[in-house]
Every structure is written in C-alpha cells, then in structure tokens.
Design an enzyme around this catalytic site. Structure first.
Site, PDB file in Angstrom:
ATOM      1  N   LYS A  95     -12.030  26.933  28.959  1.00  0.00           N
ATOM      2  CA  LYS A  95     -12.711  28.230  28.770  1.00  0.00           C
ATOM      3  C   LYS A  95     -11.763  29.266  28.165  1.00  0.00           C
ATOM      4  O   LYS A  95     -12.091  29.940  27.200  1.00  0.00           O
ATOM      5  CB  LYS A  95     -13.262  28.753  30.117  1.00  0.00           C
ATOM      6  CG  LYS A  95     -14.229  27.815  30.807  1.00  0.00           C
ATOM      7  CD  LYS A  95     -14.774  28.388  32.092  1.00  0.00           C
ATOM      8  CE  LYS A  95     -13.741  28.649  33.172  1.00  0.00           C
ATOM      9  NZ  LYS A  95     -13.047  27.432  33.674  1.00  0.00           N
ATOM     10  N   ARG A 101     -19.489  33.254  38.781  1.00  0.00           N
ATOM     11  CA  ARG A 101     -19.064  31.991  39.367  1.00  0.00           C
ATOM     12  C   ARG A 101     -19.889  31.637  40.596  1.00  0.00           C
ATOM     13  O   ARG A 101     -19.622  30.623  41.245  1.00  0.00           O
ATOM     14  CB  ARG A 101     -17.610  32.144  39.805  1.00  0.00           C
ATOM     15  CG  ARG A 101     -16.653  31.189  39.154  1.00  0.00           C
ATOM     16  CD  ARG A 101     -15.296  31.712  39.542  1.00  0.00           C
ATOM     17  NE  ARG A 101     -14.269  30.744  39.434  1.00  0.00           N
ATOM     18  CZ  ARG A 101     -13.353  30.771  38.473  1.00  0.00           C
ATOM     19  NH1 ARG A 101     -13.408  31.655  37.516  1.00  0.00           N
ATOM     20  NH2 ARG A 101     -12.381  29.897  38.477  1.00  0.00           N
ATOM     21  N   ARG A 157      -0.508  22.287  31.967  1.00  0.00           N
ATOM     22  CA  ARG A 157      -0.747  23.597  31.331  1.00  0.00           C
ATOM     23  C   ARG A 157       0.466  24.525  31.479  1.00  0.00           C
ATOM     24  O   ARG A 157       1.079  24.612  32.531  1.00  0.00           O
ATOM     25  CB  ARG A 157      -1.962  24.271  31.977  1.00  0.00           C
ATOM     26  CG  ARG A 157      -2.083  25.730  31.541  1.00  0.00           C
ATOM     27  CD  ARG A 157      -3.396  26.340  31.856  1.00  0.00           C
ATOM     28  NE  ARG A 157      -3.730  26.348  33.264  1.00  0.00           N
ATOM     29  CZ  ARG A 157      -4.915  26.717  33.730  1.00  0.00           C
ATOM     30  NH1 ARG A 157      -5.878  27.075  32.902  1.00  0.00           N
ATOM     31  NH2 ARG A 157      -5.147  26.697  35.022  1.00  0.00           N
ATOM     32  N   ARG A 181       1.150  27.941  36.370  1.00  0.00           N
ATOM     33  CA  ARG A 181       0.439  28.743  37.364  1.00  0.00           C
ATOM     34  C   ARG A 181       0.596  28.161  38.764  1.00  0.00           C
ATOM     35  O   ARG A 181       0.548  26.951  38.950  1.00  0.00           O
ATOM     36  CB  ARG A 181      -1.059  28.827  36.985  1.00  0.00           C
ATOM     37  CG  ARG A 181      -1.345  29.979  36.060  1.00  0.00           C
ATOM     38  CD  ARG A 181      -2.722  29.936  35.456  1.00  0.00           C
ATOM     39  NE  ARG A 181      -3.805  29.698  36.402  1.00  0.00           N
ATOM     40  CZ  ARG A 181      -5.090  29.730  36.056  1.00  0.00           C
ATOM     41  NH1 ARG A 181      -5.437  30.000  34.801  1.00  0.00           N
ATOM     42  NH2 ARG A 181      -6.027  29.485  36.933  1.00  0.00           N
ATOM     43  N   ARG A 240      -9.866  23.694  43.974  1.00  0.00           N
ATOM     44  CA  ARG A 240     -10.581  24.494  42.967  1.00  0.00           C
ATOM     45  C   ARG A 240     -11.760  23.696  42.402  1.00  0.00           C
ATOM     46  O   ARG A 240     -12.837  24.252  42.175  1.00  0.00           O
ATOM     47  CB  ARG A 240      -9.626  24.905  41.838  1.00  0.00           C
ATOM     48  CG  ARG A 240      -8.699  26.025  42.257  1.00  0.00           C
ATOM     49  CD  ARG A 240      -7.543  26.191  41.305  1.00  0.00           C
ATOM     50  NE  ARG A 240      -7.947  26.496  39.954  1.00  0.00           N
ATOM     51  CZ  ARG A 240      -7.170  26.322  38.885  1.00  0.00           C
ATOM     52  NH1 ARG A 240      -5.947  25.837  39.038  1.00  0.00           N
ATOM     53  NH2 ARG A 240      -7.600  26.623  37.690  1.00  0.00           N
TER      54      ARG A 240
HETATM   55  P1  AP5 Z   1      -7.751  26.340  29.833  1.00  0.00           P
HETATM   56  O1  AP5 Z   1      -8.313  26.878  28.567  1.00  0.00           O
HETATM   57  O2  AP5 Z   1      -6.634  27.093  30.487  1.00  0.00           O
HETATM   58  O3  AP5 Z   1      -8.933  26.038  30.870  1.00  0.00           O
HETATM   59  P2  AP5 Z   1      -9.831  27.018  31.723  1.00  0.00           P
HETATM   60  O4  AP5 Z   1     -11.202  26.454  31.735  1.00  0.00           O
HETATM   61  O5  AP5 Z   1      -9.663  28.429  31.260  1.00  0.00           O
HETATM   62  O6  AP5 Z   1      -9.143  26.804  33.128  1.00  0.00           O
HETATM   63  P3  AP5 Z   1      -8.744  27.821  34.278  1.00  0.00           P
HETATM   64  O7  AP5 Z   1      -7.915  27.016  35.247  1.00  0.00           O
HETATM   65  O8  AP5 Z   1      -8.113  29.079  33.752  1.00  0.00           O
HETATM   66  O9  AP5 Z   1     -10.121  28.130  34.858  1.00  0.00           O
HETATM   67  P4  AP5 Z   1     -10.426  28.594  36.246  1.00  0.00           P
HETATM   68  O10 AP5 Z   1     -11.838  28.978  36.036  1.00  0.00           O
HETATM   69  O11 AP5 Z   1     -10.161  27.692  37.372  1.00  0.00           O
HETATM   70  O12 AP5 Z   1      -9.336  29.750  36.498  1.00  0.00           O
HETATM   71  P5  AP5 Z   1      -9.430  31.318  36.471  1.00  0.00           P
HETATM   72  O13 AP5 Z   1      -8.196  31.826  35.893  1.00  0.00           O
HETATM   73  O14 AP5 Z   1     -10.743  31.751  35.924  1.00  0.00           O
HETATM   74  O15 AP5 Z   1      -7.281  24.834  29.532  1.00  0.00           O
HETATM   75  C1  AP5 Z   1      -6.621  24.065  30.530  1.00  0.00           C
HETATM   76  C2  AP5 Z   1      -5.530  23.197  29.864  1.00  0.00           C
HETATM   77  O16 AP5 Z   1      -6.163  22.231  29.012  1.00  0.00           O
HETATM   78  C3  AP5 Z   1      -4.559  23.982  28.959  1.00  0.00           C
HETATM   79  O17 AP5 Z   1      -3.291  23.442  29.098  1.00  0.00           O
HETATM   80  C4  AP5 Z   1      -5.114  23.744  27.526  1.00  0.00           C
HETATM   81  O18 AP5 Z   1      -4.079  23.785  26.562  1.00  0.00           O
HETATM   82  C5  AP5 Z   1      -5.716  22.351  27.653  1.00  0.00           C
HETATM   83  N1  AP5 Z   1      -6.905  22.169  26.811  1.00  0.00           N
HETATM   84  C6  AP5 Z   1      -7.914  23.057  26.615  1.00  0.00           C
HETATM   85  N2  AP5 Z   1      -8.873  22.516  25.825  1.00  0.00           N
HETATM   86  C7  AP5 Z   1      -8.441  21.249  25.531  1.00  0.00           C
HETATM   87  C8  AP5 Z   1      -9.011  20.174  24.766  1.00  0.00           C
HETATM   88  N3  AP5 Z   1     -10.188  20.297  24.134  1.00  0.00           N
HETATM   89  N4  AP5 Z   1      -8.311  19.008  24.691  1.00  0.00           N
HETATM   90  C9  AP5 Z   1      -7.111  18.879  25.340  1.00  0.00           C
HETATM   91  N5  AP5 Z   1      -6.532  19.863  26.078  1.00  0.00           N
HETATM   92  C10 AP5 Z   1      -7.200  21.028  26.175  1.00  0.00           C
HETATM   93  O19 AP5 Z   1      -9.497  31.659  38.027  1.00  0.00           O
HETATM   94  C11 AP5 Z   1      -8.363  31.517  38.852  1.00  0.00           C
HETATM   95  C12 AP5 Z   1      -8.718  31.973  40.272  1.00  0.00           C
HETATM   96  O20 AP5 Z   1      -9.101  33.370  40.267  1.00  0.00           O
HETATM   97  C13 AP5 Z   1      -9.900  31.262  40.936  1.00  0.00           C
HETATM   98  O21 AP5 Z   1      -9.521  30.036  41.545  1.00  0.00           O
HETATM   99  C14 AP5 Z   1     -10.358  32.311  41.954  1.00  0.00           C
HETATM  100  O22 AP5 Z   1      -9.509  32.335  43.076  1.00  0.00           O
HETATM  101  C15 AP5 Z   1     -10.164  33.612  41.189  1.00  0.00           C
HETATM  102  N6  AP5 Z   1     -11.381  33.977  40.439  1.00  0.00           N
HETATM  103  C16 AP5 Z   1     -11.491  34.064  39.080  1.00  0.00           C
HETATM  104  N7  AP5 Z   1     -12.735  34.416  38.738  1.00  0.00           N
HETATM  105  C17 AP5 Z   1     -13.443  34.563  39.890  1.00  0.00           C
HETATM  106  C18 AP5 Z   1     -14.794  34.893  40.174  1.00  0.00           C
HETATM  107  N8  AP5 Z   1     -15.687  35.134  39.194  1.00  0.00           N
HETATM  108  N9  AP5 Z   1     -15.170  34.947  41.469  1.00  0.00           N
HETATM  109  C19 AP5 Z   1     -14.290  34.726  42.464  1.00  0.00           C
HETATM  110  N10 AP5 Z   1     -12.995  34.379  42.265  1.00  0.00           N
HETATM  111  C20 AP5 Z   1     -12.571  34.293  40.978  1.00  0.00           C
END
Ligand code: AP5
Length: 218
Positions: free
Chosen positions: A15, A90, A129, A162, A173
């Site tokens: 994402k 979410r 990552r 991270r 997660r």
């Molecule tokens: P990446 O693009 O970083 O993936 P992502 O989907 O953004 O993953 P996140 O871990 O950031 O998502 P998340 O939703 O768990 O975390 P968030 O920060 O929102 O890609 C991942 C890896 O794959 C990278 O190394 C990339 O290079 C590689 N890659 C990408 N595409 C590829 C492809 N096509 N082929 C190969 N490799 C590829 O949330 C973190 C925390 O914050 C949550 O756990 C929660 O505690 C809190 N939080 C955030 N939002 C909320 C909410 N709305 N409500 C409550 N708590 C929340």
C-alpha cells in the site's frame, strides 16, 4: 468534486509503496495513518505515546483516536482536492465514520483498490523491508533495494527496520488484519467500489493495474 481513494490490503501488501507513486501521478495528497502515528512517536507527542503500545503489539489503535486524527488531517487545506488513504479505514466503524464525514462535505469514496497478497509472501516482504528515516520512503533488500545499502536513494537519509516488522508482531498484525480489517472487503464490494489487484506482481505492474482500476472507478 474532490477525489477520495482508499487503498485496502494486508500489512506488507504494498500500500505504502504504491501510494507513494500513485499520489504523485494523480497529484493527490497521500495520507497514511501508520506514517502519522510514527511521526507522532518520533516527536513523542501524547498521540504518539498513546499509539506506541498498540503498534508495538501489532494491535489497532482505538477507533475514536484514529478517526479523530484522520478527520483533523482531511480538514486541512491541502486535502481540498481529496486524498489517497493508505491504512485507513481499518475497521467497519472507521469506514462508517469516513463515509459520514465525506457525506457532510457532499463527497464520497470513489474507488477502493484491494491489493491481495498471500500471507507467506507478506512475511518475506516485511522481514526484508527498510524504511527511510526522514520521509518514510520504502525499500526491500531483495525486491526493491536502494543503490547503496542502508541509504535512501531519494534523500540520503538512514534506512531502518520498523519495530513492528519483528516476526512475532508481524504474525499478530496479519491476525488482526484478518479479524478486524478484512470485513471491509465485503463492505466495499457490496457498495460496488472494490477493485481487486494482484499484489504479487512486480511493483510497476501493480501500479499499472491500480491506475487502470482507479481510472475506471472515477
Ligand atoms: P509496503 O508498501 O511497505 O506495504 P504496506 O502495505 O504499506 O505495509 P505496512 O506494513 O506499512 O502496512 P500496515 O497496514 O500494516 O502498516 P501501517 O503503517 O499502516 O511494502 C512492504 C514491503 O514489500 C516493502 O519492503 C516493499 O519494498 C515490498 N514490496 C512492495 N510491493 C512489492 C511488490 N509488488 N513486489 C515485491 N516487493 C514489494 O500501520 C502500522 C500500525 O499503526 C498498525 O499495526 C496499527 O497499530 C497502527 N494503525 C495504522 N493505521 C491504523 C488504523 N486505521 N486504525 C488503527 N490502528 C492503525
């Protein structure tokens, strides 16, 4: 009419990677709830301190806190043309709050691209990552490496792993995603907004599919 797009998908689906590219192409503000929490954590604000425990355990930050934070962000002038939402909503409560908020502005979510990737691939992605400390640019040691290991290509800042990408937290997660976020797939499918995209393809191909889905949905 402002454009609101919600990127849906499990942790590690890509994402953030795709939002970085697409927001630039569409000239749309990228709002990542995870990035906002991490920024607050870095600055040790009250919000950051509150979110820290939930994030480190791989749990969701409570709905009222998260909804308030995103509502405040969406009201800022740079969102006048809409936003690309990454990581929000979410939960069904967050999705309902977003719909109400937008309805109040005579707007709505136009398209919800859902990036699907199997769990095994997610674990490999998250464990490799690396994220840029200054602006959150995203790399992968195997799939999308920086030119110089440990240094961001874009701004030269240090890359770090991270805290919540440790194996035990990643497992939690993914479990939390399946329990609390995956119901949104049906929620948006029932509204005719969901566009499924194969997230296992190379990054540039996923971008092409997402752009096509967004253009069709607008
Ligand atoms: P990446 O693009 O970083 O993936 P992502 O989907 O953004 O993953 P996140 O871990 O950031 O998502 P998340 O939703 O768990 O975390 P968030 O920060 O929102 O890609 C991942 C890896 O794959 C990278 O190394 C990339 O290079 C590689 N890659 C990408 N595409 C590829 C492809 N096509 N082929 C190969 N490799 C590829 O949330 C973190 C925390 O914050 C949550 O756990 C929660 O505690 C809190 N939080 C955030 N939002 C909320 C909410 N709305 N409500 C409550 N708590 C929340």
């Amino acid at each position: 009419m402002p454009t609101y797009i919600v990127l849906l998908g499990p942790p590690g689906a890509g994402k953030g990677t795709q939002a970085e590219i697409i927001s630039e192409t569409l000239q749309l503000v990228h709002i990542s709830s995870g990035d906002i929490f991490r920024e607050n954590l870095k600055k040790q604000t009250e919000l950051g301190k509150l979110a820290q425990g939930f994030m480190n355990r791989g749990e969701l930050v409570p709905d009222d806190v998260t909804i308030g934070m995103i509502a405040e962000r969406l009201r800022r002038p740079d969102c006048a043309n809409g936003a690309l939402l990454d990581g929000f909503p979410r939960t069904p409560a967050q999705a309902n709050a977003l719909a109400e908020m937008l309805a109040g502005w005579k707007a709505r979510v136009q398209c919800v691209p859902y990036i699907y990737v199997p769990a095994q691939v997610l674990i490999e992605r998250l464990s490799g990552r690396w994220t840029c400390r200054a602006q959150g640019h995203i790399y992968h040691e195997k799939f999308n490496p920086p030119v110089t290991a440990g240094i961001c290509d874009d701004d030269g800042s240090e890359l770090y792993q991270r805290e919540d990408d440790k194996p035990a937290t990643v497992e939690n997660r993914i479990r939390v995603y399946l329990e609390q976020t995956s119901p949104l797939i049906e929620y948006y499918r029932n509204q005719g907004l969901l566009a499924e995209v194969d997230g296992t393809l190379p990054i540039n191909q996923v971008t092409e599919l997402l752009m096509a889905a967004i253009q069709k949905g607008q």
